[in-house]
Motif scaffolding. Structure first.
Motif, PDB file in Angstrom:
ATOM      1  N   ALA A  58      58.424 -50.623 -18.870  1.00 54.04           N
ATOM      2  CA  ALA A  58      57.219 -49.648 -18.249  1.00 54.04           C
ATOM      3  C   ALA A  58      57.071 -51.056 -16.486  1.00 54.04           C
ATOM      4  O   ALA A  58      57.617 -51.884 -16.215  1.00 54.04           O
ATOM      5  CB  ALA A  58      55.939 -49.229 -18.844  1.00 54.04           C
ATOM      6  N   GLU A  59      57.209 -49.248 -15.391  1.00 53.78           N
ATOM      7  CA  GLU A  59      56.707 -49.761 -14.595  1.00 53.78           C
ATOM      8  C   GLU A  59      58.077 -50.332 -13.802  1.00 53.78           C
ATOM      9  O   GLU A  59      57.981 -50.431 -12.660  1.00 53.78           O
ATOM     10  CB  GLU A  59      55.716 -49.654 -14.119  1.00 53.78           C
ATOM     11  CG  GLU A  59      54.415 -49.521 -14.907  1.00 53.78           C
ATOM     12  CD  GLU A  59      53.059 -50.329 -15.148  1.00 53.78           C
ATOM     13  OE1 GLU A  59      53.176 -51.201 -14.769  1.00 53.78           O
ATOM     14  OE2 GLU A  59      52.292 -50.042 -15.554  1.00 53.78           O
ATOM     15  N   SER A  60      59.278 -50.736 -14.049  1.00 54.28           N
ATOM     16  CA  SER A  60      59.939 -52.142 -14.148  1.00 54.28           C
ATOM     17  C   SER A  60      61.065 -50.909 -11.973  1.00 54.28           C
ATOM     18  O   SER A  60      61.186 -51.347 -11.302  1.00 54.28           O
ATOM     19  CB  SER A  60      61.186 -51.837 -14.562  1.00 54.28           C
ATOM     20  OG  SER A  60      60.362 -52.770 -15.086  1.00 54.28           O
ATOM     21  N   HIS A  79      59.870 -45.237 -18.143  1.00 59.55           N
ATOM     22  CA  HIS A  79      60.870 -45.939 -19.277  1.00 59.55           C
ATOM     23  C   HIS A  79      60.307 -44.535 -20.372  1.00 59.55           C
ATOM     24  O   HIS A  79      58.776 -43.605 -20.274  1.00 59.55           O
ATOM     25  CB  HIS A  79      60.415 -47.060 -19.774  1.00 59.55           C
ATOM     26  CG  HIS A  79      60.172 -47.346 -21.085  1.00 59.55           C
ATOM     27  ND1 HIS A  79      60.757 -46.839 -22.114  1.00 59.55           N
ATOM     28  CD2 HIS A  79      61.004 -48.799 -20.804  1.00 59.55           C
ATOM     29  CE1 HIS A  79      61.979 -47.871 -23.094  1.00 59.55           C
ATOM     30  NE2 HIS A  79      62.158 -48.530 -22.651  1.00 59.55           N
ATOM     31  N   PRO A  80      60.954 -43.722 -21.052  1.00 59.03           N
ATOM     32  CA  PRO A  80      60.580 -42.595 -22.587  1.00 59.03           C
ATOM     33  C   PRO A  80      59.510 -43.138 -23.562  1.00 59.03           C
ATOM     34  O   PRO A  80      59.179 -42.436 -23.539  1.00 59.03           O
ATOM     35  CB  PRO A  80      62.349 -42.518 -23.031  1.00 59.03           C
ATOM     36  CG  PRO A  80      62.979 -44.028 -22.931  1.00 59.03           C
ATOM     37  CD  PRO A  80      62.430 -44.385 -21.370  1.00 59.03           C
ATOM     38  N   LEU A  81      59.288 -44.125 -24.032  1.00 61.17           N
ATOM     39  CA  LEU A  81      58.562 -45.155 -24.680  1.00 61.17           C
ATOM     40  C   LEU A  81      57.326 -45.249 -24.405  1.00 61.17           C
ATOM     41  O   LEU A  81      56.304 -45.142 -24.722  1.00 61.17           O
ATOM     42  CB  LEU A  81      58.522 -46.191 -25.402  1.00 61.17           C
ATOM     43  CG  LEU A  81      59.685 -46.452 -26.306  1.00 61.17           C
ATOM     44  CD1 LEU A  81      60.253 -47.865 -26.219  1.00 61.17           C
ATOM     45  CD2 LEU A  81      60.010 -45.580 -27.378  1.00 61.17           C
ATOM     46  N   TYR A 122      53.265 -46.736 -25.121  1.00 56.35           N
ATOM     47  CA  TYR A 122      54.230 -48.540 -24.978  1.00 56.35           C
ATOM     48  C   TYR A 122      53.773 -48.993 -23.650  1.00 56.35           C
ATOM     49  O   TYR A 122      54.749 -48.391 -22.936  1.00 56.35           O
ATOM     50  CB  TYR A 122      55.275 -48.353 -25.723  1.00 56.35           C
ATOM     51  CG  TYR A 122      55.460 -48.115 -26.761  1.00 56.35           C
ATOM     52  CD1 TYR A 122      55.484 -49.606 -28.053  1.00 56.35           C
ATOM     53  CD2 TYR A 122      55.686 -47.214 -27.900  1.00 56.35           C
ATOM     54  CE1 TYR A 122      55.926 -49.167 -28.682  1.00 56.35           C
ATOM     55  CE2 TYR A 122      55.967 -47.071 -28.995  1.00 56.35           C
ATOM     56  CZ  TYR A 122      56.771 -47.993 -29.866  1.00 56.35           C
ATOM     57  OH  TYR A 122      56.354 -47.779 -31.139  1.00 56.35           O
ATOM     58  N   LEU A 123      52.630 -49.344 -22.856  1.00 55.73           N
ATOM     59  CA  LEU A 123      52.726 -49.140 -21.541  1.00 55.73           C
ATOM     60  C   LEU A 123      52.937 -51.032 -21.451  1.00 55.73           C
ATOM     61  O   LEU A 123      53.360 -51.118 -20.118  1.00 55.73           O
ATOM     62  CB  LEU A 123      50.873 -49.591 -21.445  1.00 55.73           C
ATOM     63  CG  LEU A 123      50.431 -48.269 -22.191  1.00 55.73           C
ATOM     64  CD1 LEU A 123      48.835 -48.443 -22.036  1.00 55.73           C
ATOM     65  CD2 LEU A 123      50.844 -46.826 -21.587  1.00 55.73           C
ATOM     66  N   THR A 131      65.217 -48.906 -23.988  1.00 54.85           N
ATOM     67  CA  THR A 131      65.379 -49.448 -22.569  1.00 54.85           C
ATOM     68  C   THR A 131      66.576 -49.568 -22.220  1.00 54.85           C
ATOM     69  O   THR A 131      66.654 -49.826 -20.920  1.00 54.85           O
ATOM     70  CB  THR A 131      64.668 -51.217 -23.842  1.00 54.85           C
ATOM     71  OG1 THR A 131      63.050 -51.207 -23.824  1.00 54.85           O
ATOM     72  CG2 THR A 131      64.679 -52.051 -21.955  1.00 54.85           C
ATOM     73  N   LEU A 132      67.680 -49.844 -22.696  1.00 53.97           N
ATOM     74  CA  LEU A 132      69.007 -50.325 -22.399  1.00 53.97           C
ATOM     75  C   LEU A 132      69.339 -49.521 -21.841  1.00 53.97           C
ATOM     76  O   LEU A 132      70.022 -49.351 -20.899  1.00 53.97           O
ATOM     77  CB  LEU A 132      70.317 -50.256 -23.788  1.00 53.97           C
ATOM     78  CG  LEU A 132      69.609 -51.811 -24.773  1.00 53.97           C
ATOM     79  CD1 LEU A 132      70.515 -52.313 -25.974  1.00 53.97           C
ATOM     80  CD2 LEU A 132      69.747 -53.077 -23.435  1.00 53.97           C
TER      81      LEU A 132
END
Length: 255
Positions: free
Chosen positions: A59-61, A201-203, A208-209, A89-90
């Motif tokens: 998240a936020e990357s 990020h889709p999650l 999912y923070l 994530t991948l």
């Protein structure tokens, strides 16, 4: 870089050694400097030697990676594939690499023999999360950093109480660790994502923070720190790559 207290090394096979004094001087040098301008100086002028970004593509990357790519898209980006990541994530990693034009992604993996010896069941995370992080994250990264003088991270002070004294520059052994987003708020991040049309990020939409390995990541409840969903139920706040920053740290945040 002499006025920042970093000693020049003539031999190219010897990495520069940094001290707490170097981190303090760099914090003072860049006090009040815009994040992008600071990165331009650090990366564009090669002020810190060999530098690599360490990213979880969580998240936020995208904000940090966009900033780095805008200065030098060839900057090495280190991603540790623990073999425990969410598939989302991948996929997000691959999406951002293509979107931002990152040309030097380096995927790190745990040692296969070590995994067979110490985590043959692949369940070490359930009874020894520190040991799991050690063999799946810390050791692979340490090997990859052999020729690196400084790392760039996406840590933010607002993420958790264990990070609220986070400085822009800190010492990490004999390397420097740079935290360009240390003083950014959630509002700052949201505005940056919107301004540059960056995908999230889709999650994150599912609550999912802070996103790490799937077995040790859970949804964050209202009112909790963004990192409260990591290693829930354990007295563990960091994977070992980073350590909590004490409020009485001599290298307090200066921006």
């Amino acid at each position: 870089m002499a006025d920042a207290g970093v000693r020049k090394i003539d031999r190219i096979d010897v990495a520069p050694r940094f001290t707490e004094a170097d981190a303090v001087r760099l914090n003072n040098m860049f006090r009040g400097t815009d994040t992008h301008e600071m990165l331009k100086a650090v990366l564009g002028n090669h002020m810190l030697g060999e530098v690599a970004v360490v990213s979880s593509f969580g998240a936020e990357s995208a904000a940090l990676l966009h900033l780095v790519a805008s200065v030098d898209p060839a900057t090495p980006v280190l991603f540790i594939d623990t073999f425990k990541h969410f598939p989302e994530t991948l996929a997000y990693r691959d999406q951002l690499v293509d979107l931002l034009g990152l040309t030097n992604l380096r995927i790190l993996t745990p040692d296969a023999e070590l995994l067979a010896k110490k985590d043959a069941t692949e369940l070490r995370w359930s009874y020894d999360p520190d040991g799991c992080c050690e063999i799946r994250k810390v050791q692979p990264l340490e090997k990859a950093l052999a020729g690196v003088d400084a790392t760039i991270t996406g840590r933010k002070a607002f993420q958790a109480s264990t990070r609220n004294a986070l400085p822009r520059f800190e010492i990490d052994g004999d390397r420097l660790k740079v935290n360009p987003l240390a003083n950014w708020t959630k509002a700052d991040l949201d505005a940056y994502f919107e301004a540059h049309d960056l995908p999230k990020h889709p999650l994150e939409a599912q609550g999912y923070l802070s996103i790490g390995c799937a077995p040790c990541t859970s949804v964050v409840k209202p009112g909790e720190d963004p990192r409260a969903g990591r290693w829930r139920g354990w007295e563990k706040t960091e994977c070992g790559i980073h350590t909590p920053v004490e409020d009485n740290d001599p290298n307090l945040p200066v921006f």
